[in-house]
Design an enzyme around this catalytic site. Structure first.
Site, PDB file in Angstrom:
ATOM      1  N   ARG A 260       8.357 -65.690 -86.847  1.00 20.21           N
ATOM      2  CA  ARG A 260       6.886 -65.741 -87.535  1.00 20.21           C
ATOM      3  C   ARG A 260       6.186 -64.634 -86.776  1.00 20.21           C
ATOM      4  O   ARG A 260       6.373 -64.278 -85.590  1.00 20.21           O
ATOM      5  CB  ARG A 260       6.175 -67.081 -87.323  1.00 20.21           C
ATOM      6  CG  ARG A 260       6.558 -68.204 -87.946  1.00 20.21           C
ATOM      7  CD  ARG A 260       5.926 -69.483 -87.810  1.00 20.21           C
ATOM      8  NE  ARG A 260       6.605 -70.662 -88.130  1.00 20.21           N
ATOM      9  CZ  ARG A 260       6.422 -71.850 -88.315  1.00 20.21           C
ATOM     10  NH1 ARG A 260       5.139 -72.084 -87.611  1.00 20.21           N
ATOM     11  NH2 ARG A 260       6.994 -72.812 -89.015  1.00 20.21           N
ATOM     12  N   ARG A 275       3.789 -69.688 -78.093  1.00 16.26           N
ATOM     13  CA  ARG A 275       3.703 -69.164 -79.423  1.00 16.26           C
ATOM     14  C   ARG A 275       4.569 -67.786 -79.632  1.00 16.26           C
ATOM     15  O   ARG A 275       4.130 -66.906 -79.028  1.00 16.26           O
ATOM     16  CB  ARG A 275       2.259 -68.787 -79.845  1.00 16.26           C
ATOM     17  CG  ARG A 275       1.831 -68.528 -81.206  1.00 16.26           C
ATOM     18  CD  ARG A 275       0.273 -68.189 -81.345  1.00 16.26           C
ATOM     19  NE  ARG A 275      -0.586 -69.308 -80.900  1.00 16.26           N
ATOM     20  CZ  ARG A 275      -0.809 -70.331 -82.011  1.00 16.26           C
ATOM     21  NH1 ARG A 275      -0.489 -70.372 -83.077  1.00 16.26           N
ATOM     22  NH2 ARG A 275      -1.761 -71.253 -81.283  1.00 16.26           N
ATOM     23  N   GLU A 347       0.001 -79.123 -80.302  1.00 19.23           N
ATOM     24  CA  GLU A 347       0.782 -79.729 -81.224  1.00 19.23           C
ATOM     25  C   GLU A 347       2.300 -79.358 -81.094  1.00 19.23           C
ATOM     26  O   GLU A 347       2.410 -78.107 -80.537  1.00 19.23           O
ATOM     27  CB  GLU A 347       0.198 -78.747 -82.528  1.00 19.23           C
ATOM     28  CG  GLU A 347       0.944 -79.097 -83.665  1.00 19.23           C
ATOM     29  CD  GLU A 347       1.628 -77.948 -84.495  1.00 19.23           C
ATOM     30  OE1 GLU A 347       2.629 -78.354 -84.911  1.00 19.23           O
ATOM     31  OE2 GLU A 347       0.667 -76.737 -84.473  1.00 19.23           O
ATOM     32  N   SER A 350       4.355 -80.800 -86.889  1.00 18.46           N
ATOM     33  CA  SER A 350       3.470 -81.179 -88.226  1.00 18.46           C
ATOM     34  C   SER A 350       3.855 -81.843 -89.481  1.00 18.46           C
ATOM     35  O   SER A 350       5.026 -81.159 -89.673  1.00 18.46           O
ATOM     36  CB  SER A 350       2.839 -79.843 -88.473  1.00 18.46           C
ATOM     37  OG  SER A 350       1.685 -79.892 -89.319  1.00 18.46           O
ATOM     38  N   ARG A 389       8.384 -75.721 -77.767  1.00 14.90           N
ATOM     39  CA  ARG A 389       7.284 -76.603 -77.536  1.00 14.90           C
ATOM     40  C   ARG A 389       7.880 -77.901 -76.852  1.00 14.90           C
ATOM     41  O   ARG A 389       7.355 -78.424 -75.590  1.00 14.90           O
ATOM     42  CB  ARG A 389       6.267 -76.845 -78.487  1.00 14.90           C
ATOM     43  CG  ARG A 389       5.874 -75.551 -78.800  1.00 14.90           C
ATOM     44  CD  ARG A 389       4.476 -75.665 -79.705  1.00 14.90           C
ATOM     45  NE  ARG A 389       3.818 -74.389 -79.900  1.00 14.90           N
ATOM     46  CZ  ARG A 389       2.459 -74.449 -80.649  1.00 14.90           C
ATOM     47  NH1 ARG A 389       1.780 -75.537 -80.675  1.00 14.90           N
ATOM     48  NH2 ARG A 389       2.041 -73.425 -80.617  1.00 14.90           N
TER      49      ARG A 389
END
Length: 423
Positions: A260, A275, A347, A350, A389
């Site tokens: 990403r 990230r 987070e 999801s 994460r």
């Protein structure tokens, strides 16, 4: 993609639903383009019928020895008229498709309204936050002190937002992936699938990343893109297929790297590996009937939660509001792990229900064995979980005062006898 019949029947209702997501009214424009396209198709059919009838007259005139030039000229004029109508229809259809592909999914009625993450609703909290007799450190402080997490070398290799893991931390990340796959495949009924990491544009259009979010993706040559998540490949397994509803639900999982650009994350989470441009993730995808999809969402969330329960990591579940949901989602639950070093929840998964939105875009249908008609199934996806994460959560939760990391019980079978990660 939304059902065009919704715009035909009540464009104002669609505008009202999309307004909950902050989308400007589009119903009238869609309805007008659709009406124009259908009128052109009708004109094409009429011209085709007239041309066929006139062509029959040419044959009759020739058999009777009459001059057929006027009829032949009329057929030529009709051909030219049809060519113009068909070109107009293609242009209107393309404009309509482009408009529809850029419209997000409509939220479920019980999805909470809101503008951003501040309006998300806490559903439940699980586990006790760990208590330390010392000030807990963040993951990058722990990893760098251990000599097993190197951002400087990664920056020389690839630039910012990359990391090199070594030794025990590299093995711990690998162990997390194997543990997650084993849990989801042996206990939760998911089938493991190995999929490509490169896809064509159609696959990304199918799941909703294209055409609107190209800046978030990495292009790989003229025909391919790197996957941002295995949701793309796993969901597209049913692309252009008619599934047998008696075989539903289909539940599949994959462990893949994800790529990403983080185009919208400038200045956010620049330290550490929260990230990254490249990370690994276990993805969970379900395809089910419309009647069962809401229950399947709750099941999917539970499968993702179980990973954190087994690892002994405190977390909470949040119901996302309309302004914070992804483009293709009707309803989303986020799972947020407690990170002691940051003293906050972040987070880690999801889980979304997309309804028939993705199935329409990839022309995936389903049909019961006794049925003649097909319909669009519902698709769901969720992280089960993001490895990077989860590694952060494990490191910060299981850190010791001397900077070592205790290996959670659930991961010890995957660590070759290692129960503590030291320098």
């Amino acid at each position: 993609m939304l059902d065009i019949s919704l715009f035909r029947e009540d464009p104002e209702a669609i505008d009202a639903a999309l307004a909950r997501r902050g989308v400007a009214p589009v119903g009238a424009k869609v309805a007008a383009l659709d009406s124009r396209r259908r009128a052109l198709l009708t004109d094409i059919q009429k011209a085709q019928a007239e041309r066929n009838e006139t062509s029959k007259g040419i044959g009759l005139a020739k058999r009777e020895g009459r001059d057929a030039q006027d009829l032949m000229d009329a057929v030529s004029a009709l051909k030219e008229k049809m060519a113009g109508l068909e070109a107009d229809e293609r242009a209107v259809a393309a404009e309509l498709d482009d408009l529809l592909l850029g419209i997000p999914n409509v939220p479920l009625d019980d999805t909470p309204d809101g503008a951003d993450e501040a309006d998300n609703v806490q559903v439940r909290v699980h586990g006790e936050k760990p208590h330390f007799s010392f000030a807990p450190k963040e993951h990058f402080e722990l990893g760098e002190a251990l000599g097993l997490m190197d951002f400087e070398v990664a920056a020389r290799l690839s630039g910012s937002r990359f990391v090199v893991l070594k030794g025990g931390l590299a093995r711990l990340e690998r162990a997390l992936g194997q543990f997650m796959l084993d849990l989801q495949t042996t206990e939760h009924g998911y089938e493991e699938v190995a999929t490509p990491y490169l896809v064509r544009s159609d696959a990304l259009i199918g799941t909703g990343q294209l055409p609107k979010f190209s800046e978030d993706l990495y292009r790989a040559g003229d025909e391919h893109w790197l996957i941002p998540t295995a949701e793309v490949t796993l969901t597209n397994l049913g692309r252009e297929h008619i599934l047998t509803e008696e075989d539903l639900p289909i539940r599949v999982t994959a462990l893949t790297p994800c790529f990403r650009s983080e185009a919208g994350a400038a200045g956010r989470d620049t330290r550490g590996m929260l990230r990254q441009h490249q990370f690994s993730k276990v993805e969970l995808v379900s395809v089910t009937t419309p009647e069962d999809s809401r229950a399947e969402l709750d099941r999917l969330v539970g499968c993702a939660e179980e990973v954190l329960k087994r690892l002994g990591i405190a977390y909470r579940v949040m119901r996302l509001c309309t302004g914070d949901m992804g483009f293709s989602a009707q309803a989303t639950f986020d799972i947020e792990a407690w990170l002691p070093g940051q003293n906050t929840y972040r987070e880690i998964s999801s889980c979304s229900l997309c309804g028939d939105f993705q199935a329409r875009r990839m022309r995936m249908r389903s049909r019961g064995k006794a049925e003649k008609k097909t319909r669009f199934p519902h698709t769901l996806n969720g992280s089960g979980l993001a490895l990077g994460r989860t590694l952060i959560a494990v490191m910060e939760t299981y850190q010791n005062e001397d900077g070592s990391i205790t290996v959670p019980e659930a991961l010890k079978p995957y660590m070759g006898g290692m129960d503590r990660i030291t320098p």
